[in-house]
Design a protein around this motif. Structure first.
Motif, PDB file in Angstrom:
ATOM      1  N   ARG A   1       0.087  23.198  -4.525  1.00  0.00           N
ATOM      2  CA  ARG A   1       1.549  23.764  -4.925  1.00  0.00           C
ATOM      3  C   ARG A   1       1.729  25.049  -4.356  1.00  0.00           C
ATOM      4  O   ARG A   1       2.582  25.468  -3.548  1.00  0.00           O
ATOM      5  N   GLN A   2       0.666  25.912  -4.389  1.00  0.00           N
ATOM      6  CA  GLN A   2       0.767  27.413  -4.073  1.00  0.00           C
ATOM      7  C   GLN A   2       0.500  27.384  -2.662  1.00  0.00           C
ATOM      8  O   GLN A   2       1.333  28.221  -2.063  1.00  0.00           O
TER       9      GLN A   2
ATOM     10  N   THR B   1      -5.121  36.915 -12.327  1.00  0.00           N
ATOM     11  CA  THR B   1      -5.088  35.472 -12.936  1.00  0.00           C
ATOM     12  C   THR B   1      -6.497  35.037 -13.098  1.00  0.00           C
ATOM     13  O   THR B   1      -6.808  34.130 -13.888  1.00  0.00           O
TER      14      THR B   1
ATOM     15  N   GLN C   1      -3.976  20.469  -8.133  1.00  0.00           N
ATOM     16  CA  GLN C   1      -2.434  20.404  -7.988  1.00  0.00           C
ATOM     17  C   GLN C   1      -1.812  21.949  -7.935  1.00  0.00           C
ATOM     18  O   GLN C   1      -1.034  22.075  -7.175  1.00  0.00           O
ATOM     19  N   LYS C   2      -2.236  22.809  -8.806  1.00  0.00           N
ATOM     20  CA  LYS C   2      -1.892  24.207  -8.677  1.00  0.00           C
ATOM     21  C   LYS C   2      -2.109  24.899  -7.392  1.00  0.00           C
ATOM     22  O   LYS C   2      -1.198  25.251  -6.768  1.00  0.00           O
TER      23      LYS C   2
ATOM     24  N   ALA D   1      -9.828  18.768 -15.573  1.00  0.00           N
ATOM     25  CA  ALA D   1      -9.280  20.205 -15.101  1.00  0.00           C
ATOM     26  C   ALA D   1      -9.206  20.412 -13.776  1.00  0.00           C
ATOM     27  O   ALA D   1      -8.485  21.106 -13.187  1.00  0.00           O
TER      28      ALA D   1
ATOM     29  N   ARG E   1       3.783  26.286  -1.045  1.00  0.00           N
ATOM     30  CA  ARG E   1       4.995  27.158  -1.517  1.00  0.00           C
ATOM     31  C   ARG E   1       4.978  28.207  -0.474  1.00  0.00           C
ATOM     32  O   ARG E   1       6.227  28.905  -0.492  1.00  0.00           O
TER      33      ARG E   1
ATOM     34  N   MET F   1      -4.583  39.621  -8.316  1.00  0.00           N
ATOM     35  CA  MET F   1      -3.348  39.389  -9.573  1.00  0.00           C
ATOM     36  C   MET F   1      -3.657  39.350 -10.953  1.00  0.00           C
ATOM     37  O   MET F   1      -2.920  39.662 -11.716  1.00  0.00           O
TER      38      MET F   1
ATOM     39  N   LYS G   1      -8.170  18.152 -11.537  1.00  0.00           N
ATOM     40  CA  LYS G   1      -7.082  17.661 -11.153  1.00  0.00           C
ATOM     41  C   LYS G   1      -5.850  18.648 -11.315  1.00  0.00           C
ATOM     42  O   LYS G   1      -5.096  18.800 -10.337  1.00  0.00           O
ATOM     43  N   PHE G   2      -6.013  19.372 -12.365  1.00  0.00           N
ATOM     44  CA  PHE G   2      -4.876  20.500 -12.525  1.00  0.00           C
ATOM     45  C   PHE G   2      -5.015  21.775 -11.469  1.00  0.00           C
ATOM     46  O   PHE G   2      -4.416  22.136 -11.049  1.00  0.00           O
ATOM     47  N   LEU G   3      -6.432  21.880 -11.238  1.00  0.00           N
ATOM     48  CA  LEU G   3      -6.524  23.204 -10.195  1.00  0.00           C
ATOM     49  C   LEU G   3      -6.320  22.505  -8.906  1.00  0.00           C
ATOM     50  O   LEU G   3      -5.500  23.607  -8.316  1.00  0.00           O
TER      51      LEU G   3
ATOM     52  N   ARG H   1      -7.762  37.106  -4.205  1.00  0.00           N
ATOM     53  CA  ARG H   1      -6.328  37.278  -4.528  1.00  0.00           C
ATOM     54  C   ARG H   1      -5.961  37.010  -5.928  1.00  0.00           C
ATOM     55  O   ARG H   1      -5.446  37.795  -6.522  1.00  0.00           O
ATOM     56  N   GLU H   2      -6.745  36.101  -6.560  1.00  0.00           N
ATOM     57  CA  GLU H   2      -6.700  36.111  -7.898  1.00  0.00           C
ATOM     58  C   GLU H   2      -7.436  37.268  -8.613  1.00  0.00           C
ATOM     59  O   GLU H   2      -6.874  37.355  -9.735  1.00  0.00           O
TER      60      GLU H   2
END
Lengths: 372, 248
Positions: free
Chosen positions: A13-14, A209, A9-10, A3, A17, A207, A5-7, A203-204
């Motif tokens: 990206r944010q 999330t 990556q996300k 998990a 971006r 939002m 790894k996905f955190l 921020r999360e």
């Protein structure tokens, strides 16, 4: 741990971006490092001098010449009375008034002594103190010159004198920039790291999330690590840009190893980011977290020894600086850059920072609750 | 209805200080059911749902969700449920595909599975060609459909939906309910709160909460019979008007 790894990556990206990332990575360090060290220079130059010369003799003129040609003073005002000269200080035209009494030369020659008066505007205490000290030095020098000329040097001097020879270690040119730039770089890395970290979890929350994360099987430690690691990388990147600028623009090459700086910075950032994340877990809105992190970084920076020597702070403030991670990094940065200290010399600081890192991150993990 | 119970709550209660948000609610939900959870604003629906999802610790009572206890096994519950909150909960600054990948990833799907699911999901929503656009740029209705499919991307036993169709146009709402029926037919139990009474009629059974209690629980047809009303609207109004609690 998949998990995580996905955190990561996300999160990365944010971060990349966000269009402001370029500004934060490159423009901010450039502005801070290119402007601040020039402004934060404690050497006092251009002290505005007012002179009241009642004597108009060769010696008095010689003295004034000597003072002005030292480079620290600018002759701004020539008054005929002391009260007129004081007016200049009141109007902020001058910082320092030098009054040479009538018969200065005569007394000097005949009685072997003479007095002059120095009045300083002490609103800026540092400027007044340093200005007076410079002038004292110059007058002392002048004294010596006069003696040499007037008194026949005896075979041996009946008055023993002690001359002090200075030898400035580690920063032989007494270059203020070599001292300030590493410190400002620390401040920069700290500000960027802590504001990123303290804003992020909030921020999360704002939002919504975070709710989605909380309802998933992600572990708390994974979540905090998923936030910590990207900002850690980002702050190290800022440090790299900063060290590069220091080298290119100021020619500052650490006497010690870059590796030492990076090892320490890596641990330091874990502590600072942990603190940011901790604040983030408490705050409910980005506004709250921003204010708190602004306050904390401000206190940390002022009590870090960046501007004022820690040794001259009151006892209680010195104790606070020991609880302030920033002071350790500034200390280490200066040690490595100016003294060439290695890992063995900073082991005490490394241990302290490891302690901070464990404490803040542990607290953040405990305080982050997936269930209310 | 007879079947395997996937949710069973017994006197489940949540108090915030003096305020009892959820007051001794008792009910069961069986596998594959679409269970409507109705109530006026402030009746306690969201709080009850959050307790079942392991987001909120109950004050009293007991509940089992997907075979796990809400007090001790809340992290195990989380592996077996999907949840879509009132607030939009996808990352707006990530693309459609990135959002799917992230949520599928944190639930432990393999890379192959993630790829397969992503393609399936994008085709199901006719979003092919748009999968690289940011979620921010999607209209609300599309986002809600996407959020729903992402909430069930890991094939959970139960999916909890908290007012999933708020602010969505009637056509998209109908499409949304088609997705819900799809999920239900695959054996996923759907637990949904809504304020739309036409949607309540799509549910197999509904419960109506008033002031933190469940005042009625049956199939829509039985409720309409019991309250002598031609629509769920009538049933709801009769019950909700008894509320003493201020709605927000």
């Amino acid at each position: 741990m998949r998990a995580l790894k996905f955190l990561l990556q996300k999160e990365l990206r944010q971060i990349f971006r966000d269009p402001s990332i370029f500004f934060i990575l490159f423009i901010m360090p450039m502005i801070q490092l290119m402007v601040l060290p020039l402004a934060a220079d404690y050497e006092i130059k251009n002290i505005n001098l007012g002179v009241v010369n009642h004597d108009h003799s060769g010696y008095s003129r010689k003295l004034i010449n000597k003072i002005v040609s030292s480079g620290y003073f600018r002759l701004k005002d020539y008054s005929s009375t002391f009260s007129q000269a004081l007016r200049g200080i009141e109007l902020d035209k001058t910082d320092l008034v030098l009054e040479i009494p009538a018969q200065f030369e005569r007394k000097l020659v005949k009685e072997n002594e003479s007095t002059i008066l120095v009045a300083a505007n002490a609103i800026n205490g540092v400027k007044a103190g340093l200005g007076s000290a410079y002038i004292q030095g110059i007058i002392g020098d002048f004294n010596q010159d006069v003696r040499m000329q007037w008194i026949q040097a005896p075979r041996f001097n009946p008055q023993p004198t002690i001359d002090v020879e200075y030898s400035d270690w580690y920063n032989p040119d007494m270059n203020y920039r070599d001292f300030m730039v590493p410190g400002i770089l620390v401040m920069l890395v700290t500000m960027i790291g802590s504001s990123f970290a303290s804003n992020n979890i909030v921020r999360e929350k704002e939002m919504g999330t975070i709710e989605q994360i909380n309802v998933s099987p992600i572990k708390k430690t994974q979540f905090i690590l998923g936030k910590l690691i990207p900002f850690w990388m980002l702050a190290l990147a800022v440090l790299t840009v900063g060290l590069f600028i220091a080298r290119i623009f100021y020619g500052i090459v650490p006497l010690g190893h870059y590796l030492t700086i990076y090892v320490f910075a890596s641990i330091y950032l874990l502590a600072i980011l942990g603190l940011g994340l901790l604040m983030s877990t408490y705050a409910q809105t980005q506004q709250q977290s921003m204010l708190v992190s602004f306050f904390v970084t401000m206190v940390f920076n002022l009590l870090s020894g960046l501007y004022t020597p820690i040794e001259s702070m009151p006892q209680w403030a010195q104790i606070i600086t020991r609880l302030n991670p920033v002071s350790y990094f500034i200390e280490v940065m200066r040690m490595v850059v100016l003294k060439g200290s290695g890992l063995a010399d900073i082991k005490y600081q490394i241990l302290a920072l490891l302690g901070f890192a464990v404490f803040f991150n542990g607290w953040a993990i405990v305080n982050y609750k997936k269930r209310s | 209805m007879i079947g395997e119970k996937v949710i069973s709550a017994e006197k489940l209660t949540k108090r915030f200080g003096d305020f009892t948000a959820v007051d001794h609610i008792t009910f069961d939900v069986v596998k594959g059911e679409i269970f409507g959870f109705l109530g006026a604003n402030g009746a306690g629906k969201t709080t009850a749902m959050r307790m079942l999802c392991g987001l909120s610790l109950p004050t009293l009572g007991s509940a089992m969700v997907a075979g796990f206890d809400v007090y001790r096994q809340n992290e195990l519950i989380k592996k077996n449920i999907g949840y879509m909150s009132q607030k939009f909960s996808l990352y707006e600054d990530l693309t459609i595909r990135e959002n799917i990948r992230f949520y599928a990833g944190i639930y432990g799907l393999t890379d192959d599975k993630i790829k397969e699911k992503s393609n399936l999901l994008i085709n199901r929503l006719n979003l092919a060609g748009q999968e690289k656009s940011l979620v921010r740029s999607l209209p609300l209705g599309w986002r809600q459909k996407l959020a729903f499919l992402i909430a069930i991307v890991h094939d959970p036993a139960i999916v909890f939906l908290d007012e999933p169709t708020g602010g969505v146009d009637p056509i998209t709402r109908r499409e949304f309910w088609e997705l819900i029926y799809d999920a239900s037919s695959k054996g996923i139990t759907v637990f949904v709160t809504t304020h739309y009474m036409d949607e309540a009629e799509y549910c197999h059974r509904v419960s109506i909460m008033v002031d933190g209690r469940i005042d009625a629980l049956d199939s829509p047809a039985n409720l309409m019979k019991e309250y002598a009303s031609s629509s769920m609207d009538g049933v709801f109004l009769q019950l909700a008007r008894k509320a003493l609690r201020m709605s927000d």
